[in-house]
Scaffold this active site. Structure first.
Site, PDB file in Angstrom:
ATOM      1  N   HIS A 195       2.506  12.873  17.823  1.00 42.82           N
ATOM      2  CA  HIS A 195       3.882  12.689  18.269  1.00 42.82           C
ATOM      3  C   HIS A 195       3.924  11.575  19.313  1.00 42.82           C
ATOM      4  O   HIS A 195       4.849  11.499  20.115  1.00 42.82           O
ATOM      5  CB  HIS A 195       4.449  13.958  18.899  1.00 42.82           C
ATOM      6  N   THR A 205      -0.690 -14.492 -13.841  1.00 40.75           N
ATOM      7  CA  THR A 205       0.029 -15.263 -14.841  1.00 40.75           C
ATOM      8  C   THR A 205      -0.496 -16.688 -14.926  1.00 40.75           C
ATOM      9  O   THR A 205      -0.725 -17.221 -16.013  1.00 40.75           O
ATOM     10  CB  THR A 205       1.525 -15.274 -14.499  1.00 40.75           C
ATOM     11  N   ASP A 238       3.739 -14.130  -3.409  1.00 40.17           N
ATOM     12  CA  ASP A 238       2.725 -13.334  -2.732  1.00 40.17           C
ATOM     13  C   ASP A 238       1.603 -14.166  -2.146  1.00 40.17           C
ATOM     14  O   ASP A 238       0.608 -13.618  -1.664  1.00 40.17           O
ATOM     15  CB  ASP A 238       2.192 -12.220  -3.641  1.00 40.17           C
TER      16      ASP A 238
END
Lengths: 588, 588
Positions: free
Chosen positions: B215, B446, B393
């Site tokens: 926390h 690609t 990217d």
């Protein structure tokens, strides 16, 4: 943000090496990916899935009995090469043919396509099943990209292969699963590639990207962040508009988290999704809520529906056991059907002890006091929350309100229960005892249990068997109140808790009463001391409790618990002025 | 950031309602939490766990056969009330006694303690096992807070209860598990409460909080963000310093994600943790890598070790089946032991076709050309990556380098293989074919498959059986190169891909050669056209491929694929000037 890496260029390879070493008991690493160890039930059609890394559990987390035979693992968000696909497929092939399955992206289509050609040249019957579930990506079904619906298609084929279907059969199931599957996703925030300084894409603050893809590909539109109910309705209704023809009533469901969006949020969203599905007459079957196809640390979620026929339902609900997805119906088969709810609320039948007239008068004071406290706390709920939020979780106001509401309700109920005849009315100590118990039991948190115990401590000190209640009795009750808190909470003055206002309050009250100051005036002076002390906690650094994490941030803001105590005792001054004389009078 | 909610005040209740509706087949909701449906094997000791919400799978996700009997669910990060604990424990009790177990926080200790008193008063034998695993929270073991080690303690007790141990036995196992468990966590970023505008706490940018609690409670220190290797070493070595006395060699392990830190990062970190454990002579047993005790969307992770004796190992490795945690050893029992790696690399034994003298000269040109391309791409790797990162990217430079490296290596290997005698040296088309194949198969993505196919297309056009190679032949090869890309990638001019530089290049080359321009000059002119066209892509909005998501962001930056093509054909100008004459000469 992606934080754990060595050389960003090696991220994909290194994380995969770690994955493989973890699951070496059931998976085998091969160049380009991983394959399941063949199980003893004999050869089956190989279902080989894959795509870029960064989508875990997709793809390597889904390899195992009942799901994929192998997964090809590309670089982050990048199609694996044809050589990788070929290598994994060769290793996964068990002589009954190979299915290559992946989401519909250009790079994947080309690389898996080239590998398929090569496999076929070597005499391995190879089929391709492309997943096209994302309704936001194109109007034409065959042009849509594949997102979380990858999972339903892989799952159906994996189960069909495990059931012994031949290559034609598994391919047919895969195509049927894809044709029956629709997904719509939303993005709240972008994802960060390992080593990158900023996210790959962003979503405007306070908005979501409806239909945004899992690498940030465009969606339908950005819109203002909706409530969970609105979001759930949008997701379900949009999918229903795109339902396949001849869709039935039963649907497999995935409510998928993309990375940062947490389980709790998805569970909450499920409420609306479930009721929207029910409204549309659909029956959800084996709902999966969690992360199945992620996008690094992207914020967002998607809803996938696969409309089931009998055959698809068989495969959707079949067992599977992979690193990231496990379902074993047998494990729950031993469970009994839901028992009738056990007798809850064996409500305490404790009854109030006999009360003197003075104790009954004290009872009226207690009810007035609790009502005053309730007004004070409701009035200051927001400001107490704000103070707490500076360096805590901001729920102090709400917690105190929940506590006093429970306390007053319990005290009123106890007063009513005994109130059939005036002489059987319960005493103040009893009412305070009931109030404290309710506060402790129902408020939750640390402040709830402390306030509850404190009221119970004061009640135990007062008792309902006296003929009068003197200033010394009230001072002793205040001491007992404080003692319960320090015993239970173990905070000391200076720790920046409510004790920092409580101790000066009680000390001043005791001293003033000792000097012979009339009680009401002594109380007012003590309340002023509490306010001063509470204000002074702004200079302290917290040492205990919830606020401790944020020690630095907390300096300059008073402690919320000390502040609420000061507000309460100050609020009670009016009560002393109005009502205290009655007790003194009656008792004297 | 927590984004999915309706009324923030209702978040905890609503998410729990959703959770319950999902798992209604195996869990029963009771006031304050959930209990497992009793299994048919008869009554067992009830292991009741709990704490605040926001830590899923802790606590309600861990209820089920082999783990907890019930979970008490408080508000977000807030202890449940004593009444809630009592209610869940009453419902979970099967007449063999109750264990209450939770992490060591003040509010939980008080509320569970009050509930235990109440249960005992009703004759239910109730024991408390507090988890104190966090070594960063205090030097004294009994003052430490509980974090992910909650899981090992719950798991051991759940398995012991399922195995039929009595209350003393289960309590003993729980205490032993806690005494044997140590955790150290790190935080990268804070978490946001539902409805809050900012995080509950923050970690300075570029740093981690070592030992920070779930926390935001304080840790040991903030330090600069380390590499994954350094982080893994810190976690393991810090735990080993705090190893329990008489610790053995076998350890149960949890590498736990706190919310935003993803599976891939944890897998990567596991590499170092595993090797550090091995260096210390420790043997990890049933390693769990994933999210078991989270903190909403907090970034960070923790490492937990439980030193095992024979008894603890039995319970640590036992089966369990809960909403969030499932282990069924039987599901993998049918797996064969790892087969020997199948025959990989049934290396193609394709041999080079006979080559004419002109084709062999072409071979030298191809090798020079590939070497030139390699220099160009290595030189521009970073700048291509930077261009790609604006709206993609960021891996274009790296992908192209991976491709050309594979291509040149393959071409050189093919040249050497055939080079035993000069007359058996392979021709240029063959070398280009091998280069293209390697590029496509090994680069991935690609661009890899497009460049590979393009080189193979050019090779197929050239062939190695000619007596000379004319400018028209090279132009036809360039056409074939381009055709392979447009056939496979389906991009059109204006889509902002490499086609935008490729088409002008080929058009200009064809036109100039058609006009009779000497080939070297025609090539230079075509290269200039490619550079101009690539530069002009800055004005375009992408329509296909990876860049598409970021259409807006992309405008103003040229396409990375078009830019790399322009750089390559420009780099090859020198080659034309130096080497092309040889072919023209030999061929003419």
């Amino acid at each position: 943000m992606t934080k754990i890496f060595n050389d960003p260029a090696e991220f994909a390879d290194e994380q995969f090496a770690g994955f493989l070493s973890l699951y070496a008991d059931r998976l085998r690493g091969v160049p380009g990916g991983a394959v399941a160890l063949p199980d003893a039930s004999g050869p089956q059609v190989a279902v080989v899935i894959g795509g870029g890394s960064g989508h875990y559990p997709a793809f390597c987390g889904l390899v195992g009995p009942g799901l994929a035979s192998g997964a090809v693992v590309g670089n982050i968000f990048t199609s694996p090469s044809a050589a990788q696909v070929y290598s994994v497929a060769k290793a996964a092939d068990q002589g009954r043919g190979v299915i290559l399955s992946f989401g519909n992206y250009a790079g994947d289509t080309m690389n898996f396509g080239i590998a398929a050609e090569r496999l076929r040249k070597e005499g391995i019957d190879t089929r391709i099943v492309v997943v096209t579930d994302d309704i936001a990506s194109a109007p034409e079904e065959d042009k849509r990209r594949g997102i979380a619906g990858d999972f339903t298609v892989f799952k159906a084929m994996g189960a069909a292969a495990a059931a012994g279907l031949d290559l034609d059969g598994v391919e047919r199931i895969g195509r049927a699963a894809n044709a029956a599957t629709r997904t719509l996703g939303v993005a709240f925030s972008g994802c960060t590639m390992p080593g990158a300084q900023g996210p790959l894409f962003t979503v405007p603050e306070g908005h979501l990207g409806l239909g945004l893809g899992i690498h940030g590909e465009p969606g339908i539109r950005d819109e203002a962040l909706p409530s969970a109910q609105e979001l759930g309705a949008t997701l379900v209704r949009s999918l229903l508009k795109e339902a396949p023809e001849r869709a039935g009533k039963r649907v497999g469901v995935i409510l998928n988290g993309l990375g940062t969006t947490k389980y709790e949020e998805l569970f909450l969203l499920w409420n609306t999704v479930a009721s929207e599905l029910a409204s549309a007459g659909l029956e959800p079957v084996d709902v999966e809520v969690g992360e199945l196809v992620t996008s690094l640390d992207m914020g967002g979620c998607s809803l996938t529906l696969m409309w089931l026929d009998e055959e698809l339902e068989t495969y959707w609900t079949a067992d599977a056991y992979t690193p990231a997805y496990r379902k074993q119906k047998a494990a729950t088969a031993g469970l009994l059907s839901p028992a009738e709810a056990a007798d809850q609320d064996t409500a305490e039948t404790e009854t109030a002890p006999p009360a003197t007239a003075a104790a009954r008068a004290l009872g009226r004071l207690v009810l007035d006091g609790l009502a005053t406290m309730r007004r004070t706390l409701h009035e200051h709920e927001k400001s107490l929350g704000d103070i707490d939020a500076v360096a805590g979780d901001g729920d102090h106001g709400r917690g105190m309100v929940r506590g006093i509401d429970a306390a007053l309700t319990a005290a009123l109920a106890a007063a009513e229960a005994g109130d059939a005849s005036e002489t059987r009315a319960p005493g103040g100590a009893w009412l305070l005892h009931r109030a404290g118990g309710a506060w402790a039991e129902q408020a939750g948190g640390t402040s709830g249990v402390l306030w509850g115990a404190a009221l119970e401590g004061a009640a135990a000190s007062l008792t309902d068997d006296r003929d009068r209640y003197t200033a010394a009795d009230f001072t002793a009750a205040a001491d007992a109140f404080a003692g319960a808190i320090t015993d239970l909470g173990r905070a000391k003055p200076g720790d920046k808790t409510l004790v920092d206002a409580l101790v000066p309050f009680v000390d001043e009250l005791r001293a003033a009463v000792g000097r012979g100051t009339p009680f009401a005036r002594a109380w007012s002076g003590a309340a002023r001391a509490a306010v001063e002390a509470a204000t002074a906690t702004a200079g302290l650094r917290p040492k205990l409790g919830r606020a401790r994490p944020l020690a630095e941030k907390s300096v300059g803001t008073p402690d919320a618990g000390a502040t609420s105590l000061a507000l309460i005792v100050t609020g009670l001054c009016s009560l002393n002025n109005e009502s205290h004389h009655e007790l003194q009078h009656e008792g004297a």
